[in-house]
Write a protein that holds these residues in place. Structure first.
Motif, PDB file in Angstrom:
ATOM      1  N   SER A 192       7.441 -28.032  12.125  1.00  0.00           N
ATOM      2  CA  SER A 192       7.195 -29.312  11.463  1.00  0.00           C
ATOM      3  C   SER A 192       7.404 -30.491  12.411  1.00  0.00           C
ATOM      4  O   SER A 192       7.077 -31.628  12.074  1.00  0.00           O
ATOM      5  CB  SER A 192       8.095 -29.474  10.243  1.00  0.00           C
ATOM      6  OG  SER A 192       9.459 -29.413  10.608  1.00  0.00           O
ATOM      7  N   THR A 221       7.288 -36.357   8.803  1.00  0.00           N
ATOM      8  CA  THR A 221       7.073 -36.422   7.367  1.00  0.00           C
ATOM      9  C   THR A 221       5.577 -36.353   7.083  1.00  0.00           C
ATOM     10  O   THR A 221       4.738 -36.555   7.983  1.00  0.00           O
ATOM     11  CB  THR A 221       7.627 -37.728   6.784  1.00  0.00           C
ATOM     12  OG1 THR A 221       6.861 -38.833   7.291  1.00  0.00           O
ATOM     13  CG2 THR A 221       9.092 -37.903   7.153  1.00  0.00           C
ATOM     14  N   ALA A 222       5.234 -36.091   5.828  1.00  0.00           N
ATOM     15  CA  ALA A 222       3.813 -36.054   5.453  1.00  0.00           C
ATOM     16  C   ALA A 222       3.149 -37.397   5.743  1.00  0.00           C
ATOM     17  O   ALA A 222       2.009 -37.453   6.211  1.00  0.00           O
ATOM     18  CB  ALA A 222       3.678 -35.689   3.977  1.00  0.00           C
ATOM     19  N   GLY A 223       3.884 -38.482   5.500  1.00  0.00           N
ATOM     20  CA  GLY A 223       3.336 -39.807   5.772  1.00  0.00           C
ATOM     21  C   GLY A 223       3.096 -40.048   7.251  1.00  0.00           C
ATOM     22  O   GLY A 223       2.072 -40.627   7.639  1.00  0.00           O
ATOM     23  N   TYR A 225       2.559 -37.740   9.536  1.00  0.00           N
ATOM     24  CA  TYR A 225       1.439 -36.875   9.921  1.00  0.00           C
ATOM     25  C   TYR A 225       0.119 -37.555   9.569  1.00  0.00           C
ATOM     26  O   TYR A 225      -0.834 -37.559  10.368  1.00  0.00           O
ATOM     27  CB  TYR A 225       1.565 -35.535   9.203  1.00  0.00           C
ATOM     28  CG  TYR A 225       0.732 -34.415   9.789  1.00  0.00           C
ATOM     29  CD1 TYR A 225       1.315 -33.432  10.575  1.00  0.00           C
ATOM     30  CD2 TYR A 225      -0.627 -34.345   9.560  1.00  0.00           C
ATOM     31  CE1 TYR A 225       0.558 -32.401  11.117  1.00  0.00           C
ATOM     32  CE2 TYR A 225      -1.393 -33.326  10.096  1.00  0.00           C
ATOM     33  CZ  TYR A 225      -0.802 -32.352  10.867  1.00  0.00           C
ATOM     34  OH  TYR A 225      -1.560 -31.345  11.396  1.00  0.00           O
ATOM     35  N   GLU A 226       0.050 -38.147   8.391  1.00  0.00           N
ATOM     36  CA  GLU A 226      -1.173 -38.837   7.968  1.00  0.00           C
ATOM     37  C   GLU A 226      -1.451 -40.054   8.836  1.00  0.00           C
ATOM     38  O   GLU A 226      -2.611 -40.361   9.137  1.00  0.00           O
ATOM     39  CB  GLU A 226      -1.046 -39.244   6.496  1.00  0.00           C
ATOM     40  CG  GLU A 226      -1.083 -38.064   5.532  1.00  0.00           C
ATOM     41  CD  GLU A 226      -0.792 -38.477   4.101  1.00  0.00           C
ATOM     42  OE1 GLU A 226      -0.654 -39.701   3.857  1.00  0.00           O
ATOM     43  OE2 GLU A 226      -0.695 -37.585   3.232  1.00  0.00           O
ATOM     44  N   GLU A 229      -2.977 -38.795  11.983  1.00  0.00           N
ATOM     45  CA  GLU A 229      -4.343 -38.364  11.685  1.00  0.00           C
ATOM     46  C   GLU A 229      -5.287 -39.561  11.598  1.00  0.00           C
ATOM     47  O   GLU A 229      -6.376 -39.561  12.196  1.00  0.00           O
ATOM     48  CB  GLU A 229      -4.362 -37.569  10.378  1.00  0.00           C
ATOM     49  CG  GLU A 229      -5.742 -37.192   9.871  1.00  0.00           C
ATOM     50  CD  GLU A 229      -6.371 -36.026  10.611  1.00  0.00           C
ATOM     51  OE1 GLU A 229      -7.581 -35.805  10.434  1.00  0.00           O
ATOM     52  OE2 GLU A 229      -5.657 -35.347  11.382  1.00  0.00           O
ATOM     53  N   SER A 243      -2.171 -28.297  12.745  1.00  0.00           N
ATOM     54  CA  SER A 243      -0.860 -27.665  12.672  1.00  0.00           C
ATOM     55  C   SER A 243      -0.858 -26.455  13.592  1.00  0.00           C
ATOM     56  O   SER A 243      -1.886 -25.785  13.754  1.00  0.00           O
ATOM     57  CB  SER A 243      -0.578 -27.227  11.235  1.00  0.00           C
ATOM     58  OG  SER A 243       0.468 -26.283  11.199  1.00  0.00           O
TER      59      SER A 243
END
Length: 258
Positions: A192, A221-223, A225-226, A229, A243
């Motif tokens: 992660s 965190t997911a945020g 990562y976004e 992106e 990933s």
């Protein structure tokens, strides 16, 4: 001209100068716009750092592999107040780039002659906001600079929230896969904290290209990562994130160790 380890050539192109080492493109420096980054993987690294630390905040940056210092030169302009160190094994080249190009002076940019693998082993923990590994020898990354021990030392040298940015070839796929696995092991198996930036053709081995491996000791965190992106998809030549568990990502050969 002949440097300590290669034959260097300067070639005028557009508004800048392309530095070639043994015929391979090594650095491009725009003489009119120091902030301009021509190489795609430099643009990707810059976009990742902007997503992680904002567009203009100063950083303490260690560049392992100096060559023309194009990325450090750009960050000096876009991130005023930064302090950067470039480590270059080629003594003649390290001297000549200051003659050829308008590089920032110390303490904004220091150039140290040394072997990256040896320098990393002596780094202090929590010393750098960003570590860039861009070390090549004859078109490939030396084994000592893609080992788990080397990558662990790079990660330990980061400040909290600091990021490790790695440029590695997409082929041979087994070697790229072994390095990704070594980096995951350096993160104590927690993938992660690892993101891969590249275009699909390079990831899948359909063409030779660059993979930018982005790692830090803390999980993304997911945020976050976004944010990465979105940042890389806005580039002139957009790419995407992957990933390490994605099926398209290179894998080491069975039994291959890092």
């Amino acid at each position: 001209m002949r440097t300590s380890f290669a034959t260097a050539e300067l070639m005028a192109r557009d508004t800048g100068v392309l530095l070639l080492l043994d015929g391979a493109e090594s650095s491009f420096l725009d003489l009119r716009d120091p902030a301009h980054l021509d190489f795609e993987y430099h643009q990707q690294m810059d976009a990742v750092l902007a997503a992680q630390r904002g567009e203009s905040s100063p950083v303490k940056a260690l560049h392992l592999g100096g060559a023309g210092c194009a990325l450090a030169r750009a960050w000096d302009v876009t991130r005023p107040g930064s302090q950067q160190l470039a480590v270059e094994i080629d003594e003649i080249l390290a001297h000549q780039v200051r003659t050829w190009f308008d590089l920032p002076r110390s303490p904004r940019l220091r150039i140290r002659v040394g072997d990256a693998a040896e320098v990393v082993s002596g780094l202090r923990p929590g010393q750098w906001d960003v570590v860039v590994r861009d070390v090549f020898n004859g078109g490939s990354v030396p084994a000592a600079c893609r080992s788990r021990e080397f990558l662990t030392a790079c990660l330990e040298a980061l400040t909290p929230g600091g990021v490790l940015l790695i440029n590695t070839p997409s082929t041979p796929r087994a070697q790229a896969g072994a390095e990704i696995e070594a980096l995951a092991e350096a993160l104590q198996g927690d993938a992660s904290g690892l993101v891969i930036v590249a275009d699909p053709a390079a990831v899948r081995g359909r063409r030779r290209g660059n993979l930018v491996l982005v790692a830090r000791r803390e999980p993304f965190t997911a945020g976050e990562y976004e944010e990465i992106e979105r940042a890389v998809r806005r580039l002139p030549l957009p790419v995407r994130t992957w990933s390490p568990d994605d099926a398209a990502v290179p894998r080491p050969e069975s039994g291959q160790t890092s």
